[in-house]
Design a protein around this motif. Structure first.
Motif, mmCIF file in Angstrom:
data_model
loop_
_atom_site.group_PDB
_atom_site.id
_atom_site.type_symbol
_atom_site.label_atom_id
_atom_site.label_comp_id
_atom_site.label_asym_id
_atom_site.label_seq_id
_atom_site.Cartn_x
_atom_site.Cartn_y
_atom_site.Cartn_z
ATOM 1 N N VAL A 8 99.666 28.375 71.931
ATOM 2 C CA VAL A 8 98.600 29.059 72.668
ATOM 3 C C VAL A 8 97.544 28.012 73.006
ATOM 4 O O VAL A 8 96.951 27.399 72.112
ATOM 5 N N SER A 9 97.340 27.771 74.292
ATOM 6 C CA SER A 9 96.436 26.718 74.762
ATOM 7 C C SER A 9 95.185 27.331 75.372
ATOM 8 O O SER A 9 95.262 28.227 76.208
ATOM 9 N N LEU A 10 94.045 26.825 74.950
ATOM 10 C CA LEU A 10 92.746 27.240 75.479
ATOM 11 C C LEU A 10 92.122 26.056 76.202
ATOM 12 O O LEU A 10 92.023 24.961 75.641
ATOM 13 N N VAL A 11 91.720 26.255 77.458
ATOM 14 C CA VAL A 11 90.931 25.259 78.180
ATOM 15 C C VAL A 11 89.577 25.877 78.472
ATOM 16 O O VAL A 11 89.494 26.936 79.086
ATOM 17 N N LYS A 12 88.537 25.220 78.008
ATOM 18 C CA LYS A 12 87.162 25.711 78.178
ATOM 19 C C LYS A 12 86.340 24.637 78.872
ATOM 20 O O LYS A 12 86.424 23.462 78.529
ATOM 21 N N MET A 13 85.557 25.054 79.867
ATOM 22 C CA MET A 13 84.724 24.115 80.607
ATOM 23 C C MET A 13 83.310 24.641 80.688
ATOM 24 O O MET A 13 83.080 25.853 80.704
ATOM 25 N N ALA A 14 82.332 23.719 80.764
ATOM 26 C CA ALA A 14 80.923 24.079 80.884
ATOM 27 C C ALA A 14 80.235 23.095 81.807
ATOM 28 O O ALA A 14 80.495 21.889 81.756
ATOM 29 N N MET A 15 79.356 23.642 82.671
ATOM 30 C CA MET A 15 78.600 22.810 83.615
ATOM 31 C C MET A 15 77.148 23.263 83.604
ATOM 32 O O MET A 15 76.854 24.446 83.736
ATOM 33 N N GLN A 16 76.253 22.316 83.458
ATOM 34 C CA GLN A 16 74.822 22.613 83.400
ATOM 35 C C GLN A 16 74.203 22.559 84.781
ATOM 36 O O GLN A 16 74.480 21.644 85.551
ATOM 37 N N GLN A 17 73.370 23.552 85.091
ATOM 38 C CA GLN A 17 72.720 23.636 86.391
ATOM 39 C C GLN A 17 71.213 23.780 86.192
ATOM 40 O O GLN A 17 70.775 24.612 85.388
ATOM 41 N N PRO A 18 70.376 22.996 86.910
ATOM 42 C CA PRO A 18 68.919 23.139 86.766
ATOM 43 C C PRO A 18 68.420 24.398 87.469
ATOM 44 O O PRO A 18 68.957 24.819 88.497
ATOM 45 N N ILE A 19 67.381 25.023 86.880
ATOM 46 C CA ILE A 19 66.667 26.119 87.551
ATOM 47 C C ILE A 19 65.180 25.766 87.552
ATOM 48 O O ILE A 19 64.823 24.610 87.367
ATOM 49 N N LEU A 20 64.315 26.733 87.739
ATOM 50 C CA LEU A 20 62.889 26.445 87.881
ATOM 51 C C LEU A 20 62.254 26.044 86.559
ATOM 52 O O LEU A 20 62.784 26.305 85.480
ATOM 53 N N ASN A 21 61.071 25.419 86.686
ATOM 54 C CA ASN A 21 60.230 25.079 85.533
ATOM 55 C C ASN A 21 60.960 24.187 84.525
ATOM 56 O O ASN A 21 60.824 24.346 83.306
ATOM 57 N N ASN A 22 61.754 23.247 85.049
ATOM 58 C CA ASN A 22 62.492 22.299 84.215
ATOM 59 C C ASN A 22 63.436 22.978 83.227
ATOM 60 O O ASN A 22 63.766 22.424 82.182
ATOM 61 N N ASP A 23 63.838 24.185 83.555
ATOM 62 C CA ASP A 23 64.769 24.930 82.719
ATOM 63 C C ASP A 23 66.192 24.714 83.249
ATOM 64 O O ASP A 23 66.389 24.208 84.352
ATOM 65 N N MET B 114 70.467 26.390 83.195
ATOM 66 C CA MET B 114 71.454 27.380 82.792
ATOM 67 C C MET B 114 72.806 26.667 82.743
ATOM 68 O O MET B 114 73.004 25.633 83.376
ATOM 69 N N VAL B 115 73.729 27.239 81.984
ATOM 70 C CA VAL B 115 75.051 26.655 81.816
ATOM 71 C C VAL B 115 76.087 27.681 82.248
ATOM 72 O O VAL B 115 76.092 28.818 81.764
ATOM 73 N N MET B 116 76.923 27.299 83.197
ATOM 74 C CA MET B 116 78.072 28.124 83.572
ATOM 75 C C MET B 116 79.267 27.653 82.754
ATOM 76 O O MET B 116 79.619 26.470 82.778
ATOM 77 N N TRP B 117 79.891 28.570 82.028
ATOM 78 C CA TRP B 117 81.049 28.187 81.230
ATOM 79 C C TRP B 117 82.145 29.228 81.382
ATOM 80 O O TRP B 117 81.876 30.400 81.626
ATOM 81 N N PHE C 81 81.082 33.019 82.339
ATOM 82 C CA PHE C 81 79.842 33.481 81.707
ATOM 83 C C PHE C 81 78.686 32.552 82.075
ATOM 84 O O PHE C 81 78.891 31.422 82.535
ATOM 85 N N LEU C 82 77.453 33.055 81.850
ATOM 86 C CA LEU C 82 76.231 32.281 82.041
ATOM 87 C C LEU C 82 75.520 32.168 80.698
ATOM 88 O O LEU C 82 75.403 33.155 79.964
ATOM 89 N N HIS C 83 75.032 30.973 80.387
ATOM 90 C CA HIS C 83 74.308 30.739 79.136
ATOM 91 C C HIS C 83 72.973 30.085 79.454
ATOM 92 O O HIS C 83 72.911 29.122 80.229
ATOM 93 N N TYR C 84 71.891 30.612 78.867
ATOM 94 C CA TYR C 84 70.549 30.054 79.029
ATOM 95 C C TYR C 84 70.111 29.490 77.684
ATOM 96 O O TYR C 84 69.809 30.258 76.756
ATOM 97 N N PRO C 85 70.057 28.161 77.540
ATOM 98 C CA PRO C 85 69.654 27.575 76.258
ATOM 99 C C PRO C 85 68.256 27.989 75.814
ATOM 100 O O PRO C 85 67.997 28.105 74.617
ATOM 101 N N ASN C 86 67.351 28.228 76.792
ATOM 102 C CA ASN C 86 66.008 28.696 76.471
ATOM 103 C C ASN C 86 66.065 30.188 76.149
ATOM 104 O O ASN C 86 66.402 31.010 77.000
ATOM 105 N N TYR C 87 65.714 30.550 74.914
ATOM 106 C CA TYR C 87 65.849 31.941 74.469
ATOM 107 C C TYR C 87 64.990 32.886 75.310
ATOM 108 O O TYR C 87 65.420 34.000 75.642
ATOM 109 N N GLN C 88 63.773 32.466 75.670
ATOM 110 C CA GLN C 88 62.893 33.325 76.471
ATOM 111 C C GLN C 88 63.485 33.569 77.856
ATOM 112 O O GLN C 88 63.429 34.685 78.378
ATOM 113 N N THR C 89 64.065 32.532 78.444
ATOM 114 C CA THR C 89 64.719 32.699 79.750
ATOM 115 C C THR C 89 65.893 33.653 79.632
ATOM 116 O O THR C 89 66.102 34.522 80.488
ATOM 117 N N GLU C 90 66.661 33.515 78.561
ATOM 118 C CA GLU C 90 67.799 34.411 78.365
ATOM 119 C C GLU C 90 67.354 35.867 78.273
ATOM 120 O O GLU C 90 67.950 36.757 78.896
#
Length: 384
Positions: free
Chosen positions: A199-214, A216-219, A108-117
């Protein structure tokens, strides 16, 4: 608990069994691993057997590990993330009602900035992948709890496995992903038949920069299930961990993925040059803004796949878009053009009008099919 094959799925996305016969060097690799284990365990009475995780497209072994000899292990490569690099689904059965299996990865993709999302949801090509990061408890509630209870199991509670957590952290450090955030969350279950489950869950998240100092997070996350008689519960977990810690990579596969990566890098450079040559001189302000956003996101997708999902993962924008859309790019020599087709088939045939046939039967030739109106069909292949 995850075996290393499952962990590698989550870390690299490179790890149906193939009927193709491996070559001599590949055989030597497996024989060497097997002989070493036999010499070590033979007189100790701890019998092991090798299971090879094999790429169906090339016939090469990706990696192999040792399991108890009375376990039946089946692995199946799937290609939903990359059309040329497999992800393995594994199922294990053994004595004492042992059964273990893993689930496909969800990305999935997550945008912490609500307007960007909101903008990405409205204009984005990957709007169906946008989802805010869910808690471990929420993911378990959505995918696990009701199914386990329907199967007659009751949850005892969360189970910490420090050895598993340390193994995952070591794998991240080894792969250069120290900054990635990961969580290992396991729940313990029991039923009225004297069995336990993990039941084992492994979850990972990596933050990636985009334009205008914004940013996104790939998780992404994956689940593993383990069922066994209560008396063998801890022993089964330890056997899974031991297999994970002793998995061996095949040097031939590493060489293959390195060559594939180099070819894709060259193709990406050619595509970029063509794109720059044909780019229009000007766009209006809105077009400029949107193109900049998408160029940055596609570049981050490609960079992410190459750095974090193992040697050979997609570095070109086109490969990542094909993965998301479940498409494959093929070249028709009769027309001299590339075409976007639905992915998932062993081979494709096309006529001069752009019509195509998806085929999984290697002995089928549509030119001999009287039901196809005597058209001339040509087998087409991937263009990269």
């Amino acid at each position: 608990m995850k075996s290393k094959s499952s962990v590698l799925i989550l870390l690299f996305i490179v790890c149906l069994a193939s009927c193709k016969r491996n070559d001599g060097n590949d055989n030597a690799y497996l024989q060497n691993e097997s002989s070493q284990k036999k010499s070590l365990f033979g007189f100790l009475g701890n019998k092991k057997k090798t299971h090879a995780f094999r790429d169906a497209r090339t016939g090469l072994v990706v990696n192999s590990t040792e399991y108890p000899s009375d376990w039946q292990v089946i692995s199946k490569p799937i290609y939903t993330i990359d059309q040329k690099l497999p992800v393995f689904l594994t199922e294990i059965q053994g004595p004492n009602n042992l059964k273990s299996f893993n689930t496909p990865i969800k990305l999935f993709l997550h945008y912490p900035n609500y307007q960007t999302e909101q903008m990405m949801r409205q204009y984005g090509r990957n709007a169906n992948m946008i989802r805010r990061i869910s808690s471990n408890e929420q993911l378990m509630q959505e995918e696990v709890n009701s199914r386990m209870m329907h199967s007659g199991f009751q949850m005892i509670g969360q189970k910490r496995i420090p050895r598993a957590e340390q193994f995952l952290r070591n794998m991240l450090n080894k792969s250069g992903m120290q900054q990635a955030q990961f969580e290992h969350y396991a729940t313990e279950w029991t039923n009225n038949k004297g069995q336990k489950a993990l039941v084992s869950l492994v979850k990972m998240a990596m933050q990636q920069p985009i334009l205008n100092n914004d940013v996104m997070v790939m998780w992404f996350y994956s689940l593993d299930y383990l069922f066994v008689d209560e008396s063998e519960f801890e022993a089964a977990i330890n056997n899974m961990l031991e297999a994970a810690e002793n998995t061996k990579d095949n040097p031939q596969w590493q060489q293959y993925t390195a060559q594939l990566n180099a070819a894709r890098m060259q193709q990406a450079q050619r595509d970029h040059q063509i794109h720059m040559q044909n780019r229009q001189a000007a766009f209006n302000a809105h077009q400029q803004k949107m193109k900049g956003i998408w160029a940055a996101q596609d570049a981050n997708h490609a960079s992410f796949m190459n750095r974090n999902f193992g040697s050979g993962s997609s570095t070109a924008q086109r490969q990542f878009v094909n993965m998301i859309n479940e498409q494959e790019t093929v070249y028709n020599p009769n027309t001299g053009k590339n075409y976007q087709l639905q992915a998932g088939s062993t081979e494709y045939w096309m006529d001069s009008d752009g019509n195509y046939i998806q085929n999984n039967d290697l002995f089928y030739n549509p030119n001999g099919d009287i039901n196809l109106n005597n058209r001339e069909w040509t087998k087409v292949s991937s263009s990269y």
